[in-house]
Design an enzyme around this catalytic site. Structure first.
Site, short mmCIF file in Angstrom:
data_model
loop_
_atom_site.label_atom_id
_atom_site.label_comp_id
_atom_site.label_asym_id
_atom_site.label_seq_id
_atom_site.Cartn_x
_atom_site.Cartn_y
_atom_site.Cartn_z
N CYS A 111 -5.91 -4.51 -6.78
CA CYS A 111 -4.94 -5.37 -6.09
C CYS A 111 -5.32 -5.64 -4.64
O CYS A 111 -4.80 -6.57 -4.02
CB CYS A 111 -3.55 -4.76 -6.14
SG CYS A 111 -3.07 -4.25 -7.78
N HIS A 121 1.41 -7.39 -0.81
CA HIS A 121 1.11 -7.36 -2.24
C HIS A 121 2.43 -7.29 -3.02
O HIS A 121 3.32 -6.53 -2.68
CB HIS A 121 0.24 -6.13 -2.53
CG HIS A 121 0.03 -5.84 -3.98
ND1 HIS A 121 -0.22 -6.83 -4.90
CD2 HIS A 121 0.04 -4.67 -4.66
CE1 HIS A 121 -0.36 -6.28 -6.09
NE2 HIS A 121 -0.21 -4.97 -5.98
N ASN A 180 3.47 -8.38 -10.94
CA ASN A 180 2.27 -7.91 -10.25
C ASN A 180 1.06 -8.57 -10.92
O ASN A 180 0.75 -8.27 -12.08
CB ASN A 180 2.21 -6.39 -10.35
CG ASN A 180 1.01 -5.81 -9.62
OD1 ASN A 180 0.10 -6.52 -9.23
ND2 ASN A 180 1.01 -4.50 -9.46
O1 UT7 Z 1 -0.57 -2.88 -7.84
C1 UT7 Z 1 -0.44 -1.50 -7.83
C2 UT7 Z 1 0.15 -1.12 -9.14
N1 UT7 Z 1 1.22 -0.25 -9.23
C3 UT7 Z 1 2.39 -0.21 -8.55
O2 UT7 Z 1 2.62 -0.80 -7.56
C4 UT7 Z 1 3.43 0.66 -9.15
C5 UT7 Z 1 4.14 1.54 -8.17
N2 UT7 Z 1 5.22 2.23 -8.85
C6 UT7 Z 1 6.37 1.59 -9.17
O3 UT7 Z 1 6.55 0.43 -8.90
C7 UT7 Z 1 7.45 2.43 -9.81
O4 UT7 Z 1 7.09 3.77 -9.81
C8 UT7 Z 1 7.80 1.99 -11.26
C9 UT7 Z 1 8.48 0.63 -11.24
C10 UT7 Z 1 6.55 1.94 -12.11
C11 UT7 Z 1 8.77 2.97 -11.88
O5 UT7 Z 1 9.93 3.08 -11.09
P1 UT7 Z 1 10.53 4.53 -10.71
O6 UT7 Z 1 11.76 4.28 -9.97
O7 UT7 Z 1 9.42 5.28 -10.04
O8 UT7 Z 1 10.88 5.09 -12.14
P2 UT7 Z 1 10.34 6.44 -12.82
O9 UT7 Z 1 8.90 6.31 -13.15
O10 UT7 Z 1 10.77 7.55 -11.96
O11 UT7 Z 1 11.17 6.41 -14.17
C12 UT7 Z 1 12.56 6.53 -14.19
C13 UT7 Z 1 13.04 6.47 -15.64
C14 UT7 Z 1 12.23 7.30 -16.60
O12 UT7 Z 1 13.13 7.90 -17.49
P3 UT7 Z 1 13.47 9.47 -17.36
O13 UT7 Z 1 12.15 10.15 -17.54
O14 UT7 Z 1 14.04 9.63 -15.99
O15 UT7 Z 1 14.43 9.67 -18.47
C15 UT7 Z 1 11.41 6.28 -17.36
O16 UT7 Z 1 11.11 6.68 -18.66
O17 UT7 Z 1 12.96 5.11 -16.10
C16 UT7 Z 1 12.32 5.10 -17.38
N3 UT7 Z 1 11.63 3.84 -17.54
C17 UT7 Z 1 12.20 2.72 -18.04
N4 UT7 Z 1 13.43 2.47 -18.49
C18 UT7 Z 1 13.70 1.22 -18.92
C19 UT7 Z 1 10.33 3.55 -17.22
N5 UT7 Z 1 10.06 2.28 -17.52
C20 UT7 Z 1 11.20 1.74 -18.02
C21 UT7 Z 1 11.54 0.46 -18.49
N6 UT7 Z 1 12.81 0.24 -18.92
N7 UT7 Z 1 10.67 -0.56 -18.51
#
Ligand code: UT7
Length: 329
Positions: free
Chosen positions: A116, A256, A286
């Protein structure tokens, strides 16, 4: 001392494929919902390439628009750099494929891999070539077709990505304009947090790599999030310092487009009002290397950038890497 040349952006173009994949569409594919996606990421929809479109096709569409806006023809081009992690093929490079499609016979061409951050890395590279006088102009493109490396059964990643391309033409500009500074960096130790393992020389493609899902993006979202918030802050401070500018002097902030929460945290750290920050993650998600140029070009096309404005670009991504630049438009 010989005065160095001022290099800047003299043409812009962008392209996204027609097909749109909405959050409602994704609700039918994996266990997710619009409320979760919008509140955690800010994404509402993303554009997806058709089955006959590869990265060079997206890049081509953005390139012809950028050439037109610069008033140049393909034969005028001296250098083509495509920042991408989804090249058409392992080799030849996507830049060479594009060089042929455009008929840019005079241009040197190569791809650059910094995920990215690739577009900012690409502009810094081309800036160097033009500064030394080796080339007069360069076409720099951030283009990715992430849908081809996304596992649409994995809700952790499949809601986050889209396809697109953004292009700029760099050339000499009047003194006081153009690029004032770049800040590029890498933390290779964090490479395991965001990767695609299969198909390289470490793990060549095999039935096992396909069955193990090794040709899809793997990401540790939480750790990448922490890295992003940290380096968006430090890279922004560093690139402003190198440019001799203060945060109050920023007219437009182009981060970004990965996650609205990362964007807002970077914007707040700069104490910038919302109208000075470009956000289009809601429409495109993204798009990796295409994200910053899509945001920059869209802002330029919408008349949000005036001549003489100070524009700050900053991105982060796989590698791990980051890249930032201050430009006087
Ligand atoms: O270009 C560089 C690329 N990457 C990035 O910029 C990504 C950076 N990271 C992020 O943007 C965030 O970490 C995410 C959007 C990927 C995730 O958000 P988060 O607030 O960090 O969520 P989390 O990973 O802590 O997950 C929270 C919960 C989990 O459930 P449990 O384990 O708490 O029960 C996930 O399983 O949300 C769940 N979850 C979803 N639920 C519904 C993860 N993906 C989804 C989904 N729909 N699509």
């Amino acid at each position: 001392m010989m005065k160095s040349r001022s290099v800047g952006i003299i043409g812009t173009g962008k392209y996204v494929p027609e097909k749109i994949l909405t959050n409602a569409d994704l609700e039918k594919m994996v266990d997710t919902n619009d409320e979760w996606i919008v509140s955690r990421t800010g994404i509402r929809e993303r554009h997806i390439a058709s089955s006959d479109q590869a990265t060079s096709d997206l890049a081509y569409e953005a390139a012809i628009r950028a050439l037109e806006s610069a008033g140049l023809t393909a034969e005028d081009l001296e250098l083509i750099i495509i920042a991408t992690i989804t090249p058409d093929t392992m080799f030849p490079s996507t830049a060479c494929i594009l060089q042929d499609k455009l008929g840019a016979k005079k241009a040197a061409a190569f791809d650059l891999s910094a995920a990215c951050s690739g577009f900012v890395y690409g502009m810094a590279t081309a800036n160097g070539f033009i500064q030394t006088g080796m080339y007069k102009n360069a076409l720099v493109i951030g283009a990715d077709t992430l849908s081809r490396i996304t596992d649409y059964t994995d809700r952790n990643t499949c809601v986050l990505f889209g396809d697109g391309a953004g292009a700029v033409i760099l050339g000499e500009v009047p003194e006081g304009r153009g690029f004032l500074s770049f800040d590029l960096g890498a933390e290779g130790a964090g490479g395991e947090l965001l990767k695609l393992e299969g198909g390289g020389s470490r793990l060549p493609a095999s039935n096992e790599t396909v069955q193990g899902g090794k040709h899809y993006i793997y990401m540790n979202g939480r750790e990448v999030f922490k890295f992003a918030v940290r380096v968006m802050g430090t890279a922004t401070e560093e690139v402003l310092r190198k440019a001799g500018k203060t945060k109050e002097e920023i007219d437009l902030f182009v981060p970004h487009q990965a996650n609205i929460r990362i964007i807002q945290s970077a914007r707040q750290r700069l104490s910038l009002p919302e109208e000075k920050c470009v956000v289009n993650v809601d429409k495109y998600a993204n798009t990796s290397a295409a994200s910053i140029p899509l945001a920059l070009v869209e802002a330029a096309e919408d008349g949000r950038i005036k001549e003489g404005d100070t524009v700050l670009l900053v991105g982060f991504g796989g590698g791990l890497t980051w890249g930032a630049s201050v430009i006087v438009w």
